[in-house]
Design a protein around this motif. Sequence first.
Motif, PDB file in Angstrom:
ATOM      1  N   LYS A 188       0.852  -1.193   0.000  1.00 16.70           N
ATOM      2  CA  LYS A 188       0.000   0.000   0.000  1.00 16.70           C
ATOM      3  C   LYS A 188       0.881   1.233   0.000  1.00 16.70           C
ATOM      4  N   LYS A 189       0.481   2.200  -0.821  1.00 14.04           N
ATOM      5  CA  LYS A 189       1.282   3.411  -0.961  1.00 14.04           C
ATOM      6  C   LYS A 189       0.361   4.619  -0.828  1.00 14.04           C
ATOM      7  N   SER A 190       0.814   5.603  -0.064  1.00 16.14           N
ATOM      8  CA  SER A 190       0.044   6.848   0.075  1.00 16.14           C
ATOM      9  C   SER A 190       0.352   7.756  -1.100  1.00 16.14           C
ATOM     10  N   VAL A 191      -0.700   8.184  -1.769  1.00 15.40           N
ATOM     11  CA  VAL A 191      -0.538   9.065  -2.928  1.00 15.40           C
ATOM     12  C   VAL A 191      -1.436  10.286  -2.726  1.00 15.40           C
ATOM     13  N   PRO A 192      -1.120  11.442  -3.346  1.00 18.36           N
ATOM     14  CA  PRO A 192      -1.988  12.626  -3.225  1.00 18.36           C
ATOM     15  C   PRO A 192      -3.377  12.338  -3.801  1.00 18.36           C
ATOM     16  N   ASN A 193      -4.372  12.822  -3.116  1.00 17.09           N
ATOM     17  CA  ASN A 193      -5.757  12.649  -3.555  1.00 17.09           C
ATOM     18  C   ASN A 193      -6.049  13.676  -4.631  1.00 17.09           C
ATOM     19  N   PRO A 194      -6.384  13.235  -5.850  1.00 19.59           N
ATOM     20  CA  PRO A 194      -6.655  14.207  -6.917  1.00 19.59           C
ATOM     21  C   PRO A 194      -7.958  14.975  -6.675  1.00 19.59           C
ATOM     22  N   ASP A 195      -8.849  14.435  -5.842  1.00 23.89           N
ATOM     23  CA  ASP A 195     -10.133  15.102  -5.577  1.00 23.89           C
ATOM     24  C   ASP A 195     -10.089  15.969  -4.319  1.00 23.89           C
ATOM     25  N   TYR A 196      -8.920  16.124  -3.757  1.00 25.37           N
ATOM     26  CA  TYR A 196      -8.820  16.889  -2.501  1.00 25.37           C
ATOM     27  C   TYR A 196      -9.083  18.367  -2.763  1.00 25.37           C
ATOM     28  N   ASP A 197      -9.920  18.921  -1.908  1.00 24.58           N
ATOM     29  CA  ASP A 197     -10.236  20.353  -2.019  1.00 24.58           C
ATOM     30  C   ASP A 197      -9.962  20.975  -0.662  1.00 24.58           C
ATOM     31  N   PRO A 198      -8.923  21.856  -0.583  1.00 25.19           N
ATOM     32  CA  PRO A 198      -8.593  22.427   0.727  1.00 25.19           C
ATOM     33  C   PRO A 198      -9.682  23.340   1.286  1.00 25.19           C
ATOM     34  N   ASN A 199     -10.568  23.785   0.443  1.00 24.13           N
ATOM     35  CA  ASN A 199     -11.634  24.678   0.911  1.00 24.13           C
ATOM     36  C   ASN A 199     -12.818  23.918   1.489  1.00 24.13           C
ATOM     37  N   THR A 200     -12.812  22.620   1.311  1.00 20.00           N
ATOM     38  CA  THR A 200     -13.915  21.810   1.810  1.00 20.00           C
ATOM     39  C   THR A 200     -13.515  21.250   3.162  1.00 20.00           C
ATOM     40  N   ALA A 201     -14.513  21.005   3.949  1.00 23.87           N
ATOM     41  CA  ALA A 201     -14.242  20.456   5.281  1.00 23.87           C
ATOM     42  C   ALA A 201     -13.548  19.100   5.141  1.00 23.87           C
ATOM     43  N   VAL A 202     -12.628  18.873   6.045  1.00 25.53           N
ATOM     44  CA  VAL A 202     -11.881  17.607   6.025  1.00 25.53           C
ATOM     45  C   VAL A 202     -12.792  16.510   6.542  1.00 25.53           C
ATOM     46  N   GLY A 203     -12.886  15.444   5.757  1.00 24.39           N
ATOM     47  CA  GLY A 203     -13.694  14.291   6.132  1.00 24.39           C
ATOM     48  C   GLY A 203     -13.162  13.057   5.441  1.00 24.39           C
ATOM     49  N   PRO A 204     -13.817  11.928   5.626  1.00 23.60           N
ATOM     50  CA  PRO A 204     -13.337  10.690   4.989  1.00 23.60           C
ATOM     51  C   PRO A 204     -13.292  10.787   3.483  1.00 23.60           C
ATOM     52  N   SER A 205     -14.140  11.599   2.897  1.00 26.30           N
ATOM     53  CA  SER A 205     -14.160  11.691   1.438  1.00 26.30           C
ATOM     54  C   SER A 205     -13.231  12.783   0.915  1.00 26.30           C
ATOM     55  N   ASN A 206     -12.716  13.629   1.801  1.00 27.35           N
ATOM     56  CA  ASN A 206     -11.869  14.731   1.364  1.00 27.35           C
ATOM     57  C   ASN A 206     -10.560  14.718   2.168  1.00 27.35           C
ATOM     58  N   GLN A 207      -9.738  13.722   1.878  1.00 32.19           N
ATOM     59  CA  GLN A 207      -8.434  13.613   2.556  1.00 32.19           C
ATOM     60  C   GLN A 207      -7.331  14.031   1.597  1.00 32.19           C
ATOM     61  N   LYS A 208      -6.250  14.543   2.181  1.00 33.61           N
ATOM     62  CA  LYS A 208      -5.133  15.016   1.356  1.00 33.61           C
ATOM     63  C   LYS A 208      -4.415  13.858   0.658  1.00 33.61           C
ATOM     64  N   PHE A 209      -4.277  12.720   1.377  1.00 36.95           N
ATOM     65  CA  PHE A 209      -3.626  11.539   0.798  1.00 36.95           C
ATOM     66  C   PHE A 209      -4.575  10.349   0.889  1.00 36.95           C
ATOM     67  N   ILE A 210      -4.508   9.530  -0.094  1.00 41.19           N
ATOM     68  CA  ILE A 210      -5.284   8.286  -0.076  1.00 41.19           C
ATOM     69  C   ILE A 210      -4.327   7.116  -0.273  1.00 41.19           C
ATOM     70  N   GLU A 211      -4.740   5.935   0.163  1.00 44.04           N
ATOM     71  CA  GLU A 211      -3.902   4.735   0.015  1.00 44.04           C
ATOM     72  C   GLU A 211      -4.293   3.989  -1.242  1.00 44.04           C
TER      73      GLU A 211
END
Length: 197
Positions: free
Chosen positions: A64-87
């Motif tokens: 498993k490798k952590s990669v940047p989440n292409p759907d990450y939006d820093p203006n949106t509240a941080v939640g399970p669907s909006n994380q900076k990195f995904i595995e």
Amino acid sequence: MPNLVPELNSLDFNVYVGGPLQAAIQAQTAASMATVNFIKEVGFESDGNDATVDPLRYVDFQYKKSVPNPDYDPNTAVGPSNQKFIENEVEIKVPFLTTLTIPSIRIDEVNIDFNARLSSTETRDISTEFAASAELGINYKIVNFKASASYKRNTSQGVKVDKTYNLGVKVRAVNDELPEGLSRILDMLEDSIATVA
């Protein structure tokens, strides 16, 4: 005194010197064939059919490798669907030969020490025997006198040649660098390592 030159000329140097060299050449050939057989048996998956090319054997790794989440939006509240990195599940296919040390033995040096020692001994035996006997007999007006003597001399001579041969062979073998062609092939195999995300 004997002439030792014919004794030296009778030595078969093809056996004493050529024999160890021939054995070293055969050992080098066997080591090269062992490298070829190792690559064929370990690096390829044989299907038993000589008419087809055997496929390269791969080793599969998964992690498993952590990669940047292409759907990450820093203006949106941080939640399970909006994380900076995904595995991500990553699978790597690596050619098996690139993970091994390929045996490549090379005879680096052969030292042959051959010593022939010839020593001659000249023998001469002389033995001498002397024997004498006498008898004197007086018998009424007859005088008997007997005398006997013997002398014996034995002479024997000969030459004894002692031969001593010493043969010492030192072989130094090293794990050689891979041949240039094989090294380039392994470099190409390393370039073929595939990562599947």
